[in-house]
Design an enzyme around this catalytic site. Structure first.
Site, PDB file in Angstrom:
ATOM      1  CB  ALA A 247     -28.460  70.086 125.059  1.00 59.47           C
ATOM      2  CG  HIS A 248     -30.212  70.037 120.585  1.00 62.59           C
ATOM      3  ND1 HIS A 248     -29.400  69.817 119.448  1.00 62.59           N
ATOM      4  CD2 HIS A 248     -29.768  70.964 120.379  1.00 62.59           C
ATOM      5  CE1 HIS A 248     -28.464  70.377 119.642  1.00 62.59           C
ATOM      6  NE2 HIS A 248     -28.999  71.719 119.785  1.00 62.59           N
ATOM      7  CG  ASN A 249     -29.959  66.144 118.239  1.00 67.11           C
ATOM      8  OD1 ASN A 249     -30.675  67.316 117.107  1.00 67.11           O
ATOM      9  ND2 ASN A 249     -30.756  65.204 117.062  1.00 67.11           N
TER      10      ASN A 249
END
EC number: 2.3.1.191
Length: 343
Positions: A247-249
């Site tokens: 997922a993001h980050n």
């Protein structure tokens, strides 16, 4: 290929003190095979353990063995040529390259490929049928883009990186040298970013980027999402299996290994050389230290220290998990005992 030729080519790849060979036999080797189905004129390998018994019954003409004098003696008695190494599996991996090379098209740009005029194409690049390379993309030397791959604007791809058929690289992704992106993978798509409002959800635009450092491999149908701001980064030499979601980050360190169906929520941080077995799930913002291992189907909700081995859901030390699992099997018996005590 003569056995002596195989030994000669493999010997520079390992420390000399960890490689020995039985010199009196020099058979012709035609193929490399798994030990369970090895035939005459083939070479295979044995690490030890449950496979050690195959030395006494294999039809293989040659073997790669561990530094085990008993196994070597058995091979001698059966007339099997052998090499022995402290790491037979690694030596076998090198041996495979002597018999097999993956498909690599000649440098060319197929007539049906769509390449934007502003794209910068390095030397000896191959771009397959119906591939799309959009504006301001940079492809390094020796890059191979297989059919139907799509590269969005502003992407940078380093030297010798391979994009297999039907993968998608979204805008502004940065991919290093010697990476491999397998079929169906999607790198840099929007992260799952929505803010609750009375009407439902307000979409948070994902303006960040994804960075894959050198030597990263992404398996089929895996996804690496970009964040709203900042970057999602995968460290050099990390290997990711099929059907993995990052997922993001997320920040993944160097030389990690993630098996199939691992799922990571936003902002997860992995140190270097972390191993996640199949179907491990990691909650938002959890941090996992260098060298930690999570066994299959572990659910990680909190931070894990460096070198820890965890299992179960919620994650716990592996040794504790084994005790819990043993007690779990006895629950019906324990329940009946407690029921009797209540009478």
């Amino acid at each position: 290929m003569k056995f002596s030729e195989i030994a000669q080519k493999l010997s520079p790849l390992v420390q000399s003190q960890s490689l020995t060979a039985y010199p009196d036999r020099n058979p012709q080797i035609k193929a490399i095979t798994p030990i369970e189905t090895a035939l005459v004129d083939t070479i295979s390998y044995i690490e030890g353990g449950k496979f050690a018994s195959f030395v006494a019954k294999t039809d293989a003409t040659a073997l790669i063995l561990p530094l085990d004098s008993n196994l070597q003696q058995q091979a001698d008695e059966r007339g099997i040529a052998w090499l022995a190494s402290a790491n037979p599996r690694l030596l076998f991996a090198h041996a495979i390259k002597l018999f097999y090379q993956p498909f690599q098209p000649q440098p060319y740009i197929h007539a049906t490929a769509v390449v934007h005029p502003s794209a910068k194409i390095g030397h000896k690049v191959a771009i397959g049928a119906h591939a799309v390379v959009e504006a301001n993309v940079t492809l390094g030397d020796g890059v191979c883009i297989h059919p139907n791959a799509v590269i969005y604007p502003g992407v940078h791809i380093g030297d010798r990186t391979i994009l297999h058929a039907n993968c998608t690289i979204h805008e502004r992704v940065q991919i290093g040298n010697d990476c491999v992106i397998h079929s169906g993978a999607v790198i840099g798509a929007e992260g799952f970013g929505f803010v609750p409002v009375p009407e439902g959800w307000f979409k948070m635009e994902q303006s960040g980027i994804v960075v894959l450092e050198d030597g990263v491999e992404i398996g089929c149908n895996s996804t690496v999402d970009r964040p709203a701001v900042g970057e999602t980064r995968i460290g050099s030499q990390t290997k990711i299996d099929n059907l993995v979601h990052i997922a993001h980050n997320c920040q993944i360190g160097q030389a990690c290994a993630l098996a199939g169906q691992v799922g990571m929520a936003g902002g997860v941080k992995l140190g270097n050389r972390v191993i996640l077995a199949g179907q491990v799930g990691i909650a938002n913002q959890a941090a996992i230290g260098d060298g930690a291992i999570a066994t299959a189907q572990t659910g990680i909700h909190n931070d894990i220290g460096a070198g820890e081995v965890v299992s179960g859901s919620p994650a716990m030390p592996h040794k504790l998990f084994l005790k819990v699992a043993a007690a779990y099997k006895r629950l019906p018996e324990i329940y009946q005992a407690v029921k009797q005590l209540k009478k």
